[in-house]
Design a protein around this motif. Structure first.
Motif, PDB file in Angstrom:
ATOM      1  N   LEU A   2       0.828  -1.207   0.000  1.00 10.83           N
ATOM      2  CA  LEU A   2       0.000   0.000   0.000  1.00 10.83           C
ATOM      3  C   LEU A   2       0.864   1.260   0.000  1.00 10.83           C
ATOM      4  CD1 LEU A   2      -2.783  -0.959   2.576  1.00 10.83           C
ATOM      5  CD2 LEU A   2      -3.096  -0.532   0.140  1.00 10.83           C
ATOM      6  N   ALA A   3       1.907   1.268   0.808  1.00  8.49           N
ATOM      7  CA  ALA A   3       2.780   2.445   0.895  1.00  8.49           C
ATOM      8  C   ALA A   3       3.477   2.703  -0.428  1.00  8.49           C
ATOM      9  CB  ALA A   3       3.809   2.240   2.005  1.00  8.49           C
ATOM     10  N   ALA A   4       3.954   1.639  -1.079  1.00  7.85           N
ATOM     11  CA  ALA A   4       4.628   1.795  -2.367  1.00  7.85           C
ATOM     12  C   ALA A   4       3.661   2.265  -3.437  1.00  7.85           C
ATOM     13  CB  ALA A   4       5.271   0.472  -2.779  1.00  7.85           C
ATOM     14  N   HIS A   5       2.432   1.751  -3.384  1.00  8.54           N
ATOM     15  CA  HIS A   5       1.423   2.169  -4.360  1.00  8.54           C
ATOM     16  C   HIS A   5       1.084   3.643  -4.176  1.00  8.54           C
ATOM     17  CE1 HIS A   5      -2.593   1.012  -6.524  1.00  8.54           C
ATOM     18  NE2 HIS A   5      -1.801   1.746  -7.268  1.00  8.54           N
ATOM     19  N   LEU A   6       0.918   4.074  -2.934  1.00  7.50           N
ATOM     20  CA  LEU A   6       0.622   5.475  -2.638  1.00  7.50           C
ATOM     21  C   LEU A   6       1.736   6.385  -3.151  1.00  7.50           C
ATOM     22  CD1 LEU A   6      -1.070   7.676  -1.281  1.00  7.50           C
ATOM     23  CD2 LEU A   6       0.108   7.144   0.867  1.00  7.50           C
ATOM     24  N   GLU A   7       2.970   5.983  -2.932  1.00  2.65           N
ATOM     25  CA  GLU A   7       4.101   6.793  -3.394  1.00  2.65           C
ATOM     26  C   GLU A   7       4.083   6.920  -4.914  1.00  2.65           C
ATOM     27  OE1 GLU A   7       9.016   6.776  -3.236  1.00  2.65           O
ATOM     28  OE2 GLU A   7       7.856   5.267  -2.143  1.00  2.65           O
ATOM     29  N   GLN A   8       3.759   5.833  -5.595  1.00  2.00           N
ATOM     30  CA  GLN A   8       3.706   5.875  -7.058  1.00  2.00           C
ATOM     31  C   GLN A   8       2.605   6.815  -7.548  1.00  2.00           C
ATOM     32  OE1 GLN A   8       1.561   2.950  -9.264  1.00  2.00           O
ATOM     33  NE2 GLN A   8       3.420   2.318 -10.327  1.00  2.00           N
ATOM     34  N   VAL A   9       1.437   6.742  -6.914  1.00  2.00           N
ATOM     35  CA  VAL A   9       0.330   7.617  -7.305  1.00  2.00           C
ATOM     36  C   VAL A   9       0.696   9.078  -7.076  1.00  2.00           C
ATOM     37  CG1 VAL A   9      -2.033   8.288  -6.731  1.00  2.00           C
ATOM     38  CG2 VAL A   9      -1.453   5.872  -6.949  1.00  2.00           C
ATOM     39  N   ASP A  10       1.330   9.387  -5.952  1.00  2.00           N
ATOM     40  CA  ASP A  10       1.748  10.755  -5.668  1.00  2.00           C
ATOM     41  C   ASP A  10       2.740  11.256  -6.720  1.00  2.00           C
ATOM     42  OD1 ASP A  10       0.182  10.970  -3.436  1.00  2.00           O
ATOM     43  OD2 ASP A  10       1.767  10.416  -2.021  1.00  2.00           O
ATOM     44  N   THR A  11       3.642  10.385  -7.161  1.00  2.00           N
ATOM     45  CA  THR A  11       4.621  10.772  -8.183  1.00  2.00           C
ATOM     46  C   THR A  11       3.919  11.108  -9.489  1.00  2.00           C
ATOM     47  OG1 THR A  11       6.332   9.378  -7.188  1.00  2.00           O
ATOM     48  CG2 THR A  11       6.631   9.998  -9.495  1.00  2.00           C
ATOM     49  N   ARG A  12       2.928  10.274  -9.856  1.00  2.00           N
ATOM     50  CA  ARG A  12       2.170  10.513 -11.080  1.00  2.00           C
ATOM     51  C   ARG A  12       1.432  11.847 -11.018  1.00  2.00           C
ATOM     52  NH1 ARG A  12      -1.305   5.224 -12.224  1.00  2.00           N
ATOM     53  NH2 ARG A  12       0.462   3.822 -12.237  1.00  2.00           N
TER      54      ARG A  12
END
Length: 234
Positions: A76-86
């Motif tokens: 979940l944390a890695a997914h959130l970081e990816q979405v924030d980057t996008r």
């Protein structure tokens, strides 16, 4: 949930879920007396984990190894970081575009510095493309784009023909719409070559960037729904 219900709820295809089951990634917890797959809450969470890890660019083998550890919070944390980057990349591009558009109200041509900055911003946004696909899939898509230029050239005319039938209110069961849908399905199959994983990722990228796809001349959701009612395109 049964497999069809899970597919509808997640936006995945039944074929993809079957593929993940074959790879041991998401195996339904039970089956009915008639043999239908049944997924419980834990299975649904596991589906999300696979989707999130695929978006991070991990191959299925690596995902299988990571899922054994049960590190759902880390996923979940890695997914959130990816979405924030996008989101940050898109917001930056929007600010740049808005500034250039405002300056163009007073001058006919953009300054070279504006063009260079836009090129840089677009390049950053394009890097998010790789977040939908593994490096191997990106290379394969590039190869297919090069090898399939003649086939790709058919899309604009096909999309225009489908839109004309849709605007005219033609029923999707009509033979001419059925023929267009059959060719649509053939072009899709030729592009992803029957790879359910790649086909699913292409569809998700189109869905999550619907406005950009439509603005570039691609099909909008209304057209996707229309062509889907022919029964030719899954």
């Amino acid at each position: 949930m049964k497999v069809g219900e899970l597919a509808a709820a997640t936006g995945l295809t039944v074929r993809t879920l079957h593929h993940w089951e074959e790879r041991g990634l998401v195996v339904p917890s039970a089956r009915t007396h008639s043999g239908h797959r049944v997924y419980d809450d834990g299975d649904v969470r596991r589906v999300y984990q696979v989707v999130a890890l695929r978006e991070l660019g991990l191959p299925l083998d690596a995902i299988g190894e990571l899922l054994v550890s049960g590190a759902f919070g880390a996923v979940l944390a890695a997914h959130l970081e990816q979405v924030d980057t996008r989101l940050a990349a898109l917001q930056s591009l929007r600010r740049t575009l808005a500034g250039v558009v405002e300056r163009l109200r007073h001058t006919p041509d953009p300054a070279p510095s504006d063009v260079l900055r836009l090129m840089d911003e677009v390049s950053r946004v394009n890097e998010t493309f790789a977040q939908y696909f593994t490096p191997e899939q990106v290379a394969e898509l590039q190869e297919r784009r090069t090898d399939g230029e003649a086939t790709a050239a058919e899309w604009p005319g096909l999309i225009e023909a489908v839109r004309a039938e849709m605007d005219a209110g033609t029923d999707p069961s009509e033979p001419r719409v059925q023929a267009l849908a059959a060719r649509w399905a053939e072009l899709l199959a030729a592009f992803h070559r029957g790879d359910p994983e790649l086909g699913e990722r292409l569809n998700r990228m189109r869905t999550e960037n619907a406005a950009e796809v439509s603005a570039a001349g691609g099909p909008d959701q209304a057209m996707i729904d229309y062509i889907g009612r022919t029964g030719k395109v899954g």
